[in-house]
Design an enzyme around this catalytic site. Structure first.
Site, PDB file in Angstrom:
ATOM      1  N   GLY A 233      -1.470   0.290   7.488  1.00 45.69           N
ATOM      2  CA  GLY A 233      -2.077  -0.694   6.607  1.00 45.69           C
ATOM      3  C   GLY A 233      -2.900  -0.053   5.509  1.00 45.69           C
ATOM      4  O   GLY A 233      -2.453   0.866   4.843  1.00 45.69           O
TER       5      GLY A 233
ATOM      6  N   GLY B  71       5.483   2.214  -0.828  1.00 49.91           N
ATOM      7  CA  GLY B  71       4.185   2.248  -1.503  1.00 49.91           C
ATOM      8  C   GLY B  71       4.221   1.522  -2.838  1.00 49.91           C
ATOM      9  O   GLY B  71       3.273   0.811  -3.202  1.00 49.91           O
ATOM     10  N   ASP B  72       5.322   1.677  -3.564  1.00 51.67           N
ATOM     11  CA  ASP B  72       5.476   0.960  -4.830  1.00 51.67           C
ATOM     12  C   ASP B  72       5.559  -0.544  -4.589  1.00 51.67           C
ATOM     13  O   ASP B  72       5.003  -1.339  -5.350  1.00 51.67           O
ATOM     14  CB  ASP B  72       6.729   1.432  -5.573  1.00 51.67           C
ATOM     15  CG  ASP B  72       6.626   2.883  -6.015  1.00 51.67           C
ATOM     16  OD1 ASP B  72       5.505   3.346  -6.261  1.00 51.67           O
ATOM     17  OD2 ASP B  72       7.675   3.539  -6.118  1.00 51.67           O
TER      18      ASP B  72
ATOM     19  N   SER C   1      15.585  -2.834  -1.689  1.00 50.91           N
ATOM     20  CA  SER C   1      15.065  -3.199  -0.366  1.00 50.91           C
ATOM     21  C   SER C   1      13.914  -4.198  -0.455  1.00 50.91           C
ATOM     22  O   SER C   1      13.468  -4.720   0.560  1.00 50.91           O
ATOM     23  CB  SER C   1      14.584  -1.954   0.384  1.00 50.91           C
ATOM     24  OG  SER C   1      13.376  -1.454  -0.179  1.00 50.91           O
TER      25      SER C   1
ATOM     26  N   LEU D  15      -2.535   3.395   3.938  1.00 52.05           N
ATOM     27  CA  LEU D  15      -2.345   4.281   5.087  1.00 52.05           C
ATOM     28  C   LEU D  15      -0.950   4.156   5.680  1.00 52.05           C
ATOM     29  O   LEU D  15      -0.764   4.325   6.885  1.00 52.05           O
ATOM     30  CB  LEU D  15      -3.396   3.959   6.161  1.00 52.05           C
ATOM     31  CG  LEU D  15      -4.864   4.035   5.717  1.00 52.05           C
ATOM     32  CD1 LEU D  15      -5.775   3.416   6.768  1.00 52.05           C
ATOM     33  CD2 LEU D  15      -5.247   5.470   5.415  1.00 52.05           C
ATOM     34  N   GLY D  16       0.022   3.820   4.839  1.00 53.73           N
ATOM     35  CA  GLY D  16       1.392   3.685   5.323  1.00 53.73           C
ATOM     36  C   GLY D  16       1.497   2.605   6.387  1.00 53.73           C
ATOM     37  O   GLY D  16       0.973   1.507   6.213  1.00 53.73           O
TER      38      GLY D  16
END
Length: 124
Positions: free
Chosen positions: A28, A57-58, A97, A24-25
């Site tokens: 969480g 997400g990756d 990052s 859910l970004g």
């Protein structure tokens, strides 16, 4: 939204999936484990500053897969993946990052974790 995510988890379970995770970004993820009817909502820490969400997400999925393959419990895998992905949004870029092992260990096991223990847990 949370209601749609819960419905999707239950739909996937009804279709034969044993364990389902929906990310859910910044909120969480939600987890529905095999043999359990309760949906767990697992928040991730808030990023003090969001610079770039590219690759977050990756990063989450890679960390989740690493911890799961290392034998950790599903809930821990989700929590640690969320915490480490939170670090990734605080600088620009995708792979560049991603935190290194020591940064990831500090997030997953806390700054007081013995470096040798944290390093061993991060090894596959």
């Amino acid at each position: 939204d949370a209601a749609s995510a819960r419905a999707a988890l239950r739909t996937l379970r009804a279709q034969g999936a044993r364990t389902v995770v929906i990310t859910l970004g910044p909120q969480g993820c939600m987890l529905l484990e095999e043999g359990v009817d309760e949906v767990k909502t697992l928040p991730c820490p808030a990023a003090p500053t969001v610079v770039d969400t590219t690759g977050a997400g990756d990063c989450w999925l890679g960390c989740f897969a690493h911890f799961l393959a290392s034998g950790h419990q599903m809930t821990q895998c989700c929590q640690w993946a969320g915490a480490i992905a939170t670090l990734s949004v605080q600088s620009r870029g995708a792979q560049k990052s991603y935190p290194d092992r020591s940064q990831a260990a500090a997030v997953a096991w806390g700054p007081s974790a013995a470096p040798a223990t944290a390093a061993a847990l991060l090894q596959l």
